[in-house]
Design a protein around this motif. Structure first.
Motif, PDB file in Angstrom:
ATOM      1  N   UNK A  61       0.836  -1.194   0.000  1.00 24.24           N
ATOM      2  CA  UNK A  61       0.000   0.000   0.000  1.00 24.24           C
ATOM      3  C   UNK A  61       0.873   1.247   0.000  1.00 24.24           C
ATOM      4  N   UNK A  62       0.429   2.234  -0.757  1.00 24.59           N
ATOM      5  CA  UNK A  62       1.296   3.386  -1.008  1.00 24.59           C
ATOM      6  C   UNK A  62       1.297   4.349   0.185  1.00 24.59           C
ATOM      7  N   UNK A  63       2.289   5.228   0.161  1.00 31.10           N
ATOM      8  CA  UNK A  63       2.392   6.253   1.198  1.00 31.10           C
ATOM      9  C   UNK A  63       1.134   7.107   1.259  1.00 31.10           C
ATOM     10  N   UNK A  64       0.561   7.383   0.098  1.00 33.46           N
ATOM     11  CA  UNK A  64      -0.665   8.198   0.067  1.00 33.46           C
ATOM     12  C   UNK A  64      -1.811   7.537   0.821  1.00 33.46           C
ATOM     13  N   UNK A  65      -1.915   6.209   0.599  1.00 37.48           N
ATOM     14  CA  UNK A  65      -2.984   5.479   1.293  1.00 37.48           C
ATOM     15  C   UNK A  65      -2.745   5.497   2.796  1.00 37.48           C
ATOM     16  N   UNK A  66      -1.471   5.298   3.170  1.00 40.84           N
ATOM     17  CA  UNK A  66      -1.137   5.321   4.599  1.00 40.84           C
ATOM     18  C   UNK A  66      -1.530   6.680   5.182  1.00 40.84           C
ATOM     19  N   UNK A  67      -1.198   7.712   4.441  1.00 40.86           N
ATOM     20  CA  UNK A  67      -1.512   9.077   4.845  1.00 40.86           C
ATOM     21  C   UNK A  67      -3.004   9.233   5.125  1.00 40.86           C
ATOM     22  N   UNK A  68      -3.819   8.738   4.187  1.00 38.20           N
ATOM     23  CA  UNK A  68      -5.273   8.856   4.343  1.00 38.20           C
ATOM     24  C   UNK A  68      -5.780   8.057   5.529  1.00 38.20           C
ATOM     25  N   UNK A  69      -5.246   6.840   5.677  1.00 36.01           N
ATOM     26  CA  UNK A  69      -5.699   5.983   6.784  1.00 36.01           C
ATOM     27  C   UNK A  69      -5.361   6.616   8.126  1.00 36.01           C
ATOM     28  N   UNK A  70      -4.158   7.178   8.220  1.00 34.81           N
ATOM     29  CA  UNK A  70      -3.779   7.802   9.496  1.00 34.81           C
ATOM     30  C   UNK A  70      -4.742   8.944   9.817  1.00 34.81           C
ATOM     31  N   UNK A  71      -5.083   9.720   8.786  1.00 37.32           N
ATOM     32  CA  UNK A  71      -6.032  10.816   8.987  1.00 37.32           C
ATOM     33  C   UNK A  71      -7.363  10.324   9.522  1.00 37.32           C
ATOM     34  N   UNK A  72      -7.768   9.119   9.065  1.00 40.98           N
ATOM     35  CA  UNK A  72      -9.033   8.559   9.557  1.00 40.98           C
ATOM     36  C   UNK A  72      -8.902   8.067  10.993  1.00 40.98           C
ATOM     37  N   UNK A  73      -7.725   7.481  11.301  1.00 39.10           N
ATOM     38  CA  UNK A  73      -7.533   6.917  12.642  1.00 39.10           C
ATOM     39  C   UNK A  73      -7.425   8.041  13.670  1.00 39.10           C
TER      40      UNK A  73
END
Ligand SMILES: Nc1ncnc2c1ncn2[C@@H]1O[C@H](COP(=O)(O)OP(=O)(O)OP(=O)(O)O)[C@@H](O)[C@H]1O
Ligand SMILES: [Mg+2]
Length: 365
Positions: A61-73
Motif C-alpha cells: 500500500x502506497x504512502x498516500x494510502x497510509x496518509x489517508x488511513x492515518x487521517x481517519x484513525x
C-alpha cells in the motif's frame, strides 16, 4: 516521569530506518519503525505516535494510502512524507492530503532532526488547542447551568408566587397596589427574558441542533413567529404583511429554532418601527436558496452600527433611544442561521427603514 514524544517511521529501505534510529539516538523521543504501510498502520494503532514519517514510494500500500488511513484513525497525528529526488509534485499532493511537511531523500541528520522537532512541536500545539476548546465548551456548559439553576429557577419561583399572591389578594387590592404588582411582574418578566436570551447565546449548541434537522416548509416557522408576535404588533397597530408561498421547496432545519430567528428579526422590525406602520415578510426561491426578507419602515440603522449588530450584546445607537433590549436577538439568529448553512444580510437607511434577508439552502433530497 518523563513523557517522551513518539515517532514512527515507515519506509521500505532498511538504511533509511537505521540511519533515522542512529540520528535520534539519545534524543528525547521514543522511536518505532515499520518497513511497509500495512505493518506501519498496525503498529500505529498500539504505538499511538505523535509524529509519523512515511515514505511515499513503497511496495504494497502506497504512502498516500497510509496518509489517508492515518487521517481517519487520528487526524491530530502529524505526518511528514519522505520523498525521493524530483518528486516535489507528489510532496505537494501529499500536503494537500494532510501531510504537515516533507523530507526529501537523501537528508542530513540536521535536516531530519529539525523536521522531527518541528513536527513534534506541531503535534503539541494541536493537542493544546483541542484541550483548550474542550475546556471552553465545559466552561460554557457550566456557566449555562449556573445561570439556569441559580438565577432562572429561583426567579421563576418568585414569579409563580407573585401570580398566586396577586390572585389571592385580588379583591382587596387598591389601584395603586395593583399598579405595583403590575410593575413587579413586568420587571420579573424582563429579567427572565434576559436570562433566557443569555442562555440562548451561551448554549446554542450547533451540533445538537443539527442532529434534529428535518425537511420542512419555511412557511411554518414564519407563520409561528408572526403568530407569537401578534400582541406586540396589535399594541403598536403595526400590520405584518406576509407574502410567503406555500409551495416553496423544503429546507433542512429545525422548526423551533428557525421560528426563533424570525421572532427575533420580525420582533426587531416591530420594536424599531413607528406605530401604525407596516412590516412586510416575503419568501421566494432564489436559485438554490429560499430567501426570506423582513422589511420595515422604521428608524433604520446607522452605518457605523451595521458591522456590529450581529455581535452578542451590541445595541445600536438608534435602537437604544427607542426601545429596551440586550443586543442578543440578532446574535442568536445568526448562530442558528449559520448552523443551517445559511446567511443573514441587512440593508438599512436611517430614517427610511431596514430590510433583513435570510437565505437558506434548499434541501436536496
Ligand atoms: N429592524 C431594525 N431597525 C432598526 N434597528 C435595528 C433593527 N434590528 C436591529 N436593529 C439594531 O440592531 C441592534 C441589535 O439587535 P438585536 O436584536 O441583536 O438586539 P436588541 O433588539 O437591542 O435586543 P434583544 O436582545 O432584546 O433583541 C439593536 O439594538 C438595534 O440598534
Ligand atoms: Mg432584538
Amino acid at each position: 516521569m518523563e513523557n517522551k514524544a513518539k515517532i514512527l517511521i515507515i519506509d521500505d529501505e532498511e538504511v533509511v530506518l537505521d540511519s533515522c534510529a542512529q540520528i535520534l539516538k539519545g534524543a528525547p523521543y521514543q522511536l518505532a519503525t515499520a518497513s511497509d504501510g500495512t505493518s506501519g498502520l498496525t503498529l500505529l494503532q498500539e504505538f499511538r505516535p505523535d509524529l509519523v514519517f512515511v515514505d511515499l514510494k513503497m511496495p504494497g500500500i502506497s504512502g498516500f494510502e497510509v496518509l489517508e488511513k492515518i487521517g481517519e484513525i487520528d487526524p491530530t497525528i502529524v505526518i511528514v512524507v519522505i520523498t525521493g529526488f524530483a518528486t516535489v509534485s507528489s510532496a505537494v499532493e501529499a500536503m494537500k492530503k494532510g501531510a504537515y511537511d516533507f523530507l526529501p531523500k537523501p537528508f542530513t541528520p540536521d535536516e531530519f532532526r529539525l523536521i522531527a522537532r518541528r513536527g513534534i512541536e506541531r503535534r503539541k500545539l494541536m493537542l493544546e488547542a483541542i484541550a483548550l476548546r474542550k475546556e471552553r465548551d465545559l466552561l460554557r456548559e457550566q456557566f449555562a447551568s449556573i445561570v439556569s439553576h441559580e438565577l432562572k429557577a429561583p426567579l421563576s419561583a418568585i414569579q409563580q408566587n407573585i401570580f398566586a399572591l396577586e390572585f389571592e389578594l385580588e379583591k382587596r387590592l387598591g389601584p395603586e397596589q395593583k399598579e405595583k404588582f403590575e410593575r413587579i411582574k413586568a420587571r420579573l418578566t424582563d429579567l427572565l427574558k434576559m436570562i433566557n436570551s443569555w442562555l440562548r447565546v451561551i448554549a446554542v449548541d450547533i451540533d445538537r441542533l443539527k442532529e434534529g434537522f428535518v425537511p420542512l416548509s419555511i412557511a411554518e416557522p414564519i407563520a409561528n413567529a408572526i403568530e407569537s408576535l401578534d400582541t406586540l404588533a396589535a399594541r403598536k397597530n403595526i400590520k405584518i404583511v406576509s407574502e410567503v408561498g406555500q409551495d416553496l421547496p423544503a429546507v433542512l432545519g429545525d422548526k423551533v429554532s428557525l421560528a426563533e430567528v424570525f421572532v427575533n428579526i420580525i420582533g426587531n422590525a416591530l420594536k424599531y418601527s413607528p406605530d401604525g406602520s407596516n412590516v412586510r415578510v416575503t419568501a421566494r426561491q432564489e436559485e438554490q436558496t429560499i430567501a426570506i426578507s423582513i422589511e420595515d419602515s422604521g428608524i433604520g440603522i446607522a452605518e457605523e452600527d451595521l458591522p456590529h449588530i450581529f455581535d452578542g450584546f451590541y445595541r445600536g445607537k438608534g435602537g437604544q433611544t427607542v426601545a429596551g433590549g440586550h443586543g442578543i436577538g440578532l446574535a442568536v439568529a445568526r448562530q442558528i442561521v449559520e448552523a443551517h448553512n445559511g446567511s443573514i444580510e441587512v440593508e438599512s437607511e436611517v430614517g427610511t427603514g431596514t430590510t433583513f434577508t435570510v437565505r437558506l439552502p434548499i434541501h436536496q433530497s
